[in-house]
Design a protein around this motif. Structure first.
Motif, PDB file in Angstrom:
ATOM      1  N   LEU A  19      -5.113  -9.824   4.505  1.00 10.75           N
ATOM      2  CA  LEU A  19      -5.448 -10.704   3.376  1.00 10.75           C
ATOM      3  C   LEU A  19      -6.947 -10.635   3.106  1.00 10.75           C
ATOM      4  N   SER A  20      -7.400  -9.432   2.778  1.00 14.65           N
ATOM      5  CA  SER A  20      -8.828  -9.144   2.648  1.00 14.65           C
ATOM      6  C   SER A  20      -9.191  -8.822   1.200  1.00 14.65           C
ATOM      7  N   ALA A  21     -10.492  -8.765   0.945  1.00 12.92           N
ATOM      8  CA  ALA A  21     -10.972  -8.412  -0.393  1.00 12.92           C
ATOM      9  C   ALA A  21     -10.482  -7.032  -0.802  1.00 12.92           C
ATOM     10  N   GLN A  22     -10.360  -6.150   0.158  1.00 11.23           N
ATOM     11  CA  GLN A  22      -9.865  -4.801  -0.105  1.00 11.23           C
ATOM     12  C   GLN A  22      -8.479  -4.822  -0.744  1.00 11.23           C
ATOM     13  N   ASN A  23      -7.689  -5.842  -0.389  1.00  9.23           N
ATOM     14  CA  ASN A  23      -6.332  -5.982  -0.928  1.00  9.23           C
ATOM     15  C   ASN A  23      -6.216  -7.080  -1.978  1.00  9.23           C
ATOM     16  N   ASN A  57      -4.615  -2.626  -5.622  1.00  8.29           N
ATOM     17  CA  ASN A  57      -3.571  -1.761  -5.081  1.00  8.29           C
ATOM     18  C   ASN A  57      -3.457  -2.039  -3.582  1.00  8.29           C
ATOM     19  N   ILE A  58      -2.520  -2.914  -3.216  1.00  9.05           N
ATOM     20  CA  ILE A  58      -2.398  -3.393  -1.842  1.00  9.05           C
ATOM     21  C   ILE A  58      -2.067  -2.239  -0.892  1.00  9.05           C
ATOM     22  N   PHE A  59      -2.832  -2.184   0.202  1.00 10.40           N
ATOM     23  CA  PHE A  59      -2.692  -1.174   1.258  1.00 10.40           C
ATOM     24  C   PHE A  59      -2.981   0.247   0.763  1.00 10.40           C
ATOM     25  N   GLU A  87      12.623  -3.688   1.893  1.00 12.57           N
ATOM     26  CA  GLU A  87      12.536  -2.782   0.752  1.00 12.57           C
ATOM     27  C   GLU A  87      11.571  -3.323  -0.289  1.00 12.57           C
ATOM     28  N   PRO A  88      10.958  -2.450  -1.102  1.00  7.16           N
ATOM     29  CA  PRO A  88      10.050  -2.917  -2.153  1.00  7.16           C
ATOM     30  C   PRO A  88      10.743  -3.867  -3.127  1.00  7.16           C
ATOM     31  N   ILE A  89       9.987  -4.829  -3.631  1.00 12.15           N
ATOM     32  CA  ILE A  89      10.550  -5.779  -4.588  1.00 12.15           C
ATOM     33  C   ILE A  89      10.599  -5.161  -5.980  1.00 12.15           C
ATOM     34  N   PRO A  90      11.509  -5.646  -6.843  1.00 12.09           N
ATOM     35  CA  PRO A  90      11.535  -5.152  -8.229  1.00 12.09           C
ATOM     36  C   PRO A  90      10.313  -5.638  -8.999  1.00 12.09           C
ATOM     37  N   SER A  91       9.998  -4.943 -10.066  1.00 13.11           N
ATOM     38  CA  SER A  91       8.770  -5.217 -10.819  1.00 13.11           C
ATOM     39  C   SER A  91       8.752  -6.620 -11.418  1.00 13.11           C
ATOM     40  N   ASN A  92       9.928  -7.185 -11.723  1.00 12.55           N
ATOM     41  CA  ASN A  92       9.951  -8.507 -12.346  1.00 12.55           C
ATOM     42  C   ASN A  92       9.529  -9.636 -11.398  1.00 12.55           C
ATOM     43  N   LYS A 141       3.577  -6.900   2.197  1.00 11.52           N
ATOM     44  CA  LYS A 141       3.134  -6.390   0.895  1.00 11.52           C
ATOM     45  C   LYS A 141       3.955  -7.015  -0.223  1.00 11.52           C
ATOM     46  N   ASN A 142       5.257  -7.148  -0.021  1.00  7.56           N
ATOM     47  CA  ASN A 142       6.108  -7.804  -1.013  1.00  7.56           C
ATOM     48  C   ASN A 142       5.633  -9.224  -1.282  1.00  7.56           C
ATOM     49  N   CYS A 143       5.358  -9.964  -0.200  1.00  7.80           N
ATOM     50  CA  CYS A 143       4.888 -11.343  -0.351  1.00  7.80           C
ATOM     51  C   CYS A 143       3.599 -11.394  -1.146  1.00  7.80           C
TER      52      CYS A 143
END
Length: 199
Positions: A74-78, A130-132, A6-11, A36-38
């Motif tokens: 793990l690219s420049a795009q991300n 903005n990852i992915f 699940e997505p991580i919290p903003s904190n 993405k969370n990591c």
């Protein structure tokens, strides 16, 4: 504690200078969300480090990972840049090999080994992104996507001899052949500096 499916919290976003995966992500079904969370937890300027199964770990977890997956993620795009990527077989004293980026080489970097093999990845979070936002693609397919043309495969290259030779003969013939070096291609470069750390 957080379920990485699940997505991580903003904190937690950007809260750490280093995030280390020492054998977690291969056990998480929703891998795109987990990685993405990591990445989101790493502060700009910080590092993501992973040591993960790459080969011959079938049954250990849900997944085994190819170097190309991490190069494309793990690219420049991300907002990331890979600093180092190394593979080694799970065998005392086994050498380590730097893995080159398939996109830079212009072809796939394939590893076919009969021994369990680990992959170590070190990347830096270079800028907020903005990852992915755009889905990562395997590098040799990107030209086909951009031109909307399917890659053509020459006729007769789809294992025709395999279809004609009985399996037991092929299996016997394989035993007579010397085992090729799985790290013998230009995609791998032997390194020495991680020998003591990765024993």
């Amino acid at each position: 504690m957080h379920d990485l499916n699940e997505p991580i919290p903003s904190n937690l976003k950007g809260a750490f200078t280093c995030v280390f995966d020492g054998g977690c992500l291969e056990h998480i079904f929703n891998f795109p969300q987990a990685i993405k969370n990591c990445m989101e937890m790493v502060a700009v300027g910080g590092s993501f480090l992973a040591i993960t199964p790459a080969n011959s770990f079938c049954g250990h977890g849900f997944y085994q990972f190819s170097p190309e997956l991490y190069y494309r993620i793990l690219s420049a795009q991300n907002g990331f840049a890979v600093q180092e990527m190394v593979v080694w077989e799970l065998d005392p004293g086994a050498p380590q090999y730097r893995v080159k980026d398939p996109d830079a080489l212009g072809h796939r970097v394939v590893l076919a080994s009969n021994r369990p093999t680990y992959l170590m990845v070190l990347a830096t979070h270079t800028n907020a992104s903005n990852i992915f936002e755009k889905t990562p693609q395997q590098s040799d397919y990107i030209p086909q996507w951009s031109t909307q043309k399917a890659r053509s495969v020459p006729e007769g290259t789809q294992g025709t001899w395999r279809n004609r030779v009985p399996y037991f003969i092929r299996k016997f013939a394989r035993r007579l052949r010397p085992e090729p070096d799985p790290f013998g291609s230009e995609g791998f470069e032997r390194v020495e500096k991680y020998r003591s750390a990765l024993r």
